[in-house]
Write a protein that holds these residues in place. Sequence first.
Motif, PDB file in Angstrom:
ATOM      1  N   MET A 164       1.233   0.968   3.131  1.00 32.47           N
ATOM      2  CA  MET A 164       1.487   2.036   2.175  1.00 32.47           C
ATOM      3  C   MET A 164       0.321   3.015   2.248  1.00 32.47           C
ATOM      4  N   PHE A 165       0.639   4.267   2.547  1.00 28.81           N
ATOM      5  CA  PHE A 165      -0.375   5.307   2.659  1.00 28.81           C
ATOM      6  C   PHE A 165      -0.604   5.945   1.295  1.00 28.81           C
ATOM      7  N   LEU A 166      -1.859   6.140   0.946  1.00 29.47           N
ATOM      8  CA  LEU A 166      -2.227   6.713  -0.346  1.00 29.47           C
ATOM      9  C   LEU A 166      -2.672   8.167  -0.171  1.00 29.47           C
ATOM     10  N   PRO A 167      -2.558   8.975  -1.225  1.00 32.99           N
ATOM     11  CA  PRO A 167      -3.015  10.361  -1.142  1.00 32.99           C
ATOM     12  C   PRO A 167      -4.447  10.455  -0.640  1.00 32.99           C
ATOM     13  N   ASN A 168      -4.694  11.448   0.203  1.00 36.80           N
ATOM     14  CA  ASN A 168      -6.010  11.764   0.766  1.00 36.80           C
ATOM     15  C   ASN A 168      -6.426  10.871   1.932  1.00 36.80           C
ATOM     16  N   TRP A 169      -5.560   9.932   2.374  1.00 42.93           N
ATOM     17  CA  TRP A 169      -5.974   9.095   3.504  1.00 42.93           C
ATOM     18  C   TRP A 169      -6.274   9.945   4.735  1.00 42.93           C
ATOM     19  N   GLN A 170      -5.410  10.900   4.996  1.00 43.66           N
ATOM     20  CA  GLN A 170      -5.570  11.715   6.196  1.00 43.66           C
ATOM     21  C   GLN A 170      -6.773  12.652   6.076  1.00 43.66           C
ATOM     22  N   LYS A 171      -6.928  13.247   4.923  1.00 48.28           N
ATOM     23  CA  LYS A 171      -8.058  14.144   4.677  1.00 48.28           C
ATOM     24  C   LYS A 171      -9.391  13.425   4.879  1.00 48.28           C
ATOM     25  N   GLU A 172      -9.512  12.224   4.336  1.00 48.49           N
ATOM     26  CA  GLU A 172     -10.777  11.500   4.410  1.00 48.49           C
ATOM     27  C   GLU A 172     -11.051  10.967   5.812  1.00 48.49           C
ATOM     28  N   VAL A 173     -10.013  10.528   6.509  1.00 49.75           N
ATOM     29  CA  VAL A 173     -10.190  10.070   7.891  1.00 49.75           C
ATOM     30  C   VAL A 173     -10.616  11.232   8.783  1.00 49.75           C
TER      31      VAL A 173
END
Length: 338
Positions: free
Chosen positions: A121-130
């Motif tokens: 389950m992907f959470l908000p901001n996962w992509q931004k922080e990575v």
Amino acid sequence: MRIGNNPAKENSNLKIESYHRVVIPVYIPNLTEDYFKDGLKILVLCLESLLLTIHSKTRVTLINNNCCSEVVDYLQKIYQSNDLVDQLLHSKINLGKINAIYAAVKSNLEPLISISDADVMFLPNWQKEVEKIINVFPEAGMVSPVPTSLGYRSKYMFNTIYYALTKGKLKFSDVEDSDALVNFQKSIGREKMYNKQHLSKYLTISKDETNAVIGCGHFVATFRAEVFKKSPNEVCKLKIVGGSESDYFDIPNDKANLLRLATTSNYAYHLGNTIEQWMIEKLDRIKESNFTNSPLKSLSDVKYVKKHGYFIGKMLHKVLFNKAKKVYFSYKGMKADY
């Protein structure tokens, strides 16, 4: 007989608008066996959470790795209804996890490729922080949105150890979400994976006020495409586990002289194979948040750790993280049982 000229020859240069691809192999052969009975429900949580949290410069590849008809129908529905899902690859046999992933990885042009199991389950901001960590640490080749206190134990992060020790930024930092670590060990059936020390501290490096945890797992991680230039040439003979992830993900990243890191906060959950009420509630909250994500204005060019970093890091890892671990960790302010 061929008549006329192929119009594609007039402009044969490949051009893409996306810079981040997510690849998810799916193997759910039936919904009757106990292990797979919640498989489709878990997959729905995975893909809905993903599509709610990625930005417009992302494209998704789904791989039907010999799934049952119900799952294939759902994958087809997602593919037809969402423009960000631009690839759906089908195989009537189980190619194995690695071969299925590499079928997509080797044929795409995006500089960033996230690889995920179908029970995340992907959470908000996962992509931004990575992506932030990849920009701040251009030497990073593998970054997970799920931190682990045990990442330092991996023997396939010698460049990471070298970088951390020579840059002088290695330290123990407070764990930001200990509940996430507890939930992870529960999701994989290892209730005593972390001790009290692991739940309170993890090893981090820092740069420009950005912290990153050293080491990471590979059930969900983002890679620079350069990593796969160091991958084995032969196909994987194993369907799953048996060291295959290390051979095709971890070792190539280290051999490419790149870092293996994770975000300090937890931005994804490993769900396992059994659906629970909290998972449904978490997805509902993501939907209600009306989360929006923006792509990077620019992605940093890759940088490499010095060529001798692998060999020096291998020696330092053996000495400081194994033979002299108690002394070194005590010097760093951590108890010997870490």
